[in-house]
Design a protein around this motif. Structure first.
Motif, PDB file in Angstrom:
ATOM      1  N   UNK B  45       0.833  -1.212   0.000  1.00  0.00           N
ATOM      2  CA  UNK B  45       0.000   0.000   0.000  1.00  0.00           C
ATOM      3  C   UNK B  45       0.866   1.260   0.000  1.00  0.00           C
ATOM      4  N   UNK B  46       0.461   2.229  -0.816  1.00  0.00           N
ATOM      5  CA  UNK B  46       1.118   3.538  -0.759  1.00  0.00           C
ATOM      6  C   UNK B  46       0.270   4.489   0.073  1.00  0.00           C
ATOM      7  N   UNK B  47       0.920   5.431   0.728  1.00  0.00           N
ATOM      8  CA  UNK B  47       0.215   6.394   1.569  1.00  0.00           C
ATOM      9  C   UNK B  47       0.464   7.808   1.089  1.00  0.00           C
ATOM     10  N   UNK B  48       0.654   7.957  -0.221  1.00  0.00           N
ATOM     11  CA  UNK B  48       0.903   9.280  -0.760  1.00  0.00           C
ATOM     12  C   UNK B  48       0.309   9.362  -2.161  1.00  0.00           C
ATOM     13  N   UNK B  73      -3.646   3.916  -0.587  1.00  0.00           N
ATOM     14  CA  UNK B  73      -4.204   4.156   0.749  1.00  0.00           C
ATOM     15  C   UNK B  73      -4.654   5.600   0.909  1.00  0.00           C
ATOM     16  N   UNK B  74      -4.894   6.024   2.150  1.00  0.00           N
ATOM     17  CA  UNK B  74      -5.371   7.399   2.380  1.00  0.00           C
ATOM     18  C   UNK B  74      -4.244   8.408   2.273  1.00  0.00           C
ATOM     19  N   UNK B  75      -3.730   8.593   1.070  1.00  0.00           N
ATOM     20  CA  UNK B  75      -2.559   9.445   0.893  1.00  0.00           C
ATOM     21  C   UNK B  75      -2.866  10.799   0.289  1.00  0.00           C
ATOM     22  N   UNK B  76      -4.143  11.139   0.236  1.00  0.00           N
ATOM     23  CA  UNK B  76      -4.513  12.420  -0.366  1.00  0.00           C
ATOM     24  C   UNK B  76      -5.294  13.233   0.663  1.00  0.00           C
ATOM     25  N   UNK B  77      -4.683  14.303   1.184  1.00  0.00           N
ATOM     26  CA  UNK B  77      -5.344  15.066   2.242  1.00  0.00           C
ATOM     27  C   UNK B  77      -6.630  15.746   1.785  1.00  0.00           C
ATOM     28  N   UNK B 211       7.340   9.957   0.742  1.00  0.00           N
ATOM     29  CA  UNK B 211       8.666  10.563   0.690  1.00  0.00           C
ATOM     30  C   UNK B 211       8.715  11.997   1.189  1.00  0.00           C
ATOM     31  N   UNK B 212       7.755  12.825   0.763  1.00  0.00           N
ATOM     32  CA  UNK B 212       7.868  14.233   1.149  1.00  0.00           C
ATOM     33  C   UNK B 212       7.374  14.499   2.560  1.00  0.00           C
ATOM     34  N   UNK B 372      -4.252  14.380  -7.240  1.00  0.00           N
ATOM     35  CA  UNK B 372      -3.633  13.187  -6.688  1.00  0.00           C
ATOM     36  C   UNK B 372      -4.621  12.299  -5.952  1.00  0.00           C
ATOM     37  N   UNK B 373      -5.922  12.570  -6.089  1.00  0.00           N
ATOM     38  CA  UNK B 373      -6.926  11.667  -5.555  1.00  0.00           C
ATOM     39  C   UNK B 373      -6.903  10.384  -6.392  1.00  0.00           C
ATOM     40  N   UNK B 374      -7.088   9.233  -5.747  1.00  0.00           N
ATOM     41  CA  UNK B 374      -6.949   7.961  -6.459  1.00  0.00           C
ATOM     42  C   UNK B 374      -7.867   7.882  -7.685  1.00  0.00           C
TER      43      UNK B 374
END
Lengths: 73, 398
Positions: B45-48, B73-77, B211-212, B372-374
């Motif tokens: 899973x990616x979180x970003x 995953x939930x990587x988009x605020x 990463x960021x 960047x929303x999935x």
């Protein structure tokens, strides 16, 4: 959203710095990352979040290439 | 592009190296199949949102072996910002307060529009005469608010990375008194922990750490993933080679039965992170339980201005109540499956609204809004292994 844009520092101005983002000059916040002209940085939403070290980049890549070779042997 | 930046980028987009890594990924995944059986799928899973973008834009999902699945995953605020705060911002804009918003948040739907009470988003509010301005950074809104001189509000959405941009001028006293902040910033380690603890159906074999976010938190923020949950975790950069190396390392650990934290993004991320930024965020904000759209109240996952900085808080300044956990629901519109998409339980293509009633130009659910929303990433680049399907039809071996 946490998009980071690589840039080169052109000039420092107290808590801010002028950076070159692919030809576009932009004044960004440099509060937490002391920088010097010529250094590479990552900018997010108008603030320098970290330095970008091209030398480390090359070194890590060499390291990975070694690991890759070991994996394939 | 600057030659130094270009050199680094070129290294991490090198096609021949990508082929080498792809071969190694195939080889290790074959060994995993031999060991664990035909049906065992390695889930990473990616979180970003930027990782999801890299994976989808470069077609990495399509070149994965059948027993390796890449989940978003939930990587988009933007996707997890509760509609309540969007409605607060829309109402202020309609009442004449100038609302500054990141471009990413501009089209994000609130929820009161469904009852015909408010415009649907800040974009619609502006079209109807609301006072809205899109900015690239908090610095831009400070500059603008200073010359504007009247009541203004900045809608601060984002993770640790973006919070740094809000916290610095706040603590340094550079925010003019007429500018207030709606602080919807969220923290990423707590949401990762939340998924491991509360979403058992998403059984993960590896995590791509953002990463960021890590430039601020340091790689150390993710050691709990390996230590407490036994899941391999790699801090990765955002070029295709970065992500492929991270996937390879996760597969290698799975085969060897290891669970370690590895920092692949060493050119930007240190172990300790940006301690100055960490300090200044802690100086102005306390960590509180907070609402995530489509997910729920997540313990110790949000930031709230401390008493000393309460004058900056827009809710405080305008006497607006914060979300009451007892009354708040997940606030996802009917028929939308963003809640499941955010948690990796469903793919965008599983949703009946996807590319029908919900498109990037006219988003219905929150995951279709941000670049960047999935759902938005999949809508623009395809993401369901379409390349593999086309190649099969054409008889090409990939």
């Amino acid at each position: 959203m946490c998009l980071g844009i690589p840039a080169r520092v052109v000039k420092t101005k107290g808590v801010t710095a002028i950076v070159d983002m692919g030809g576009v000059l932009k004044e960004v916040d440099a509060s937490f990352t002391p920088v010097k002209p010529g250094e590479y940085v990552i900018v997010h939403a108008g603030i320098i979040i970290s330095k970008l070290d091209p030398k480390t980049a090359e070194e890590t890549l060499e390291l990975w290439k070694e690991i890759l070779q070991n994996l394939q042997s | 592009m600057d030659s130094g930046v270009k050199r680094v980028t070129a290294f991490f987009r090198d096609a021949s190296l990508a082929h080498e890594i792809k071969k190694a990924i195939d080889k290790i995944s074959d060994k995993i199949r031999e060991k664990k059986g035909e049906d065992y799928v390695i889930k990473i899973m990616n979180f970003c949102g930027t990782h999801e973008w890299t994976i989808t834009n470069y077609g990495l999902r399509s070149i994965m072996p059948p027993n390796v699945e890449l989940l978003a995953g939930p990587g988009c605020p933007v996707c997890i910002t509760p509609a309540y705060y969007v409605d607060v911002a829309i109402r202020l804009a309609m009442d004449g307060v100038k609302v500054y918003s990141y471009g990413d948040v501009y089209k994000l739907p609130g929820s009161l529009y469904r009852q015909g009470k408010l415009p649907r988003s800040l974009a619609e509010a502006r079209a109807q005469g609301g006072n809205v301005e899109v900015v690239y950074s908090f610095l831009d809104s400070i500059r603008s608010a200073r010359s504007y001189g009247r009541d203004s509000v900045f809608l601060s959405v984002g993770f640790e990375t973006t919070m740094t941009a809000t916290a610095a001028p706040a603590v340094q006293g550079r925010v003019p008194p007429n500018l207030k902040i709606i602080n919807v910033n969220r923290l990423t380690p707590p949401i990762m922990r939340y998924i491991f603890d509360n979403v058992p159906e998403v059984r993960l074999n590896g995590v791509l750490a953002p990463g960021h976010v890590s430039t601020i938190t340091g790689a150390k923020a993710w050691s709990f993933v390996a230590e407490d949950y036994g899941i391999p975790v790699v801090v990765a950069g955002f070029e295709p080679i970065d992500v492929m190396l991270a996937i390879l390392e996760i597969l290698r650990q799975n085969l060897a039965g290891e669970a370690k934290l590895v920092n692949e993004y060493r050119r930007a991320v240190t172990w300790e992170g940006n301690t100055g930024a960490q300090k200044i965020i802690a100086e102005c904000c306390e960590v509180v339980d907070s609402a995530w759209r489509g997910i729920g109240f997540v313990p110790e996952s949000g930031l709230k201005f401390r008493e000393k900085y309460a004058a900056l808080d827009a809710l405080n300044a305008y006497g607006i109540e914060d979300i009451d956990p007892d009354k708040w629901s997940y606030d996802i519109p009917a028929g939308c499956r963003c809640a499941e998409v955010t948690l990796g339980k469903a793919k965008p293509t599983d949703c009946p609204m996807y590319l029908k009633g919900c498109t990037p130009s006219n988003p219905y659910g929150p995951c279709m809004v941000s670049l960047e929303g999935t759902c938005s990433v999949w809508a623009r680049y395809g993401g369901a292994g379409i390349a593999r399907k086309i190649a099969e039809e054409l008889g090409i071996d990939i």
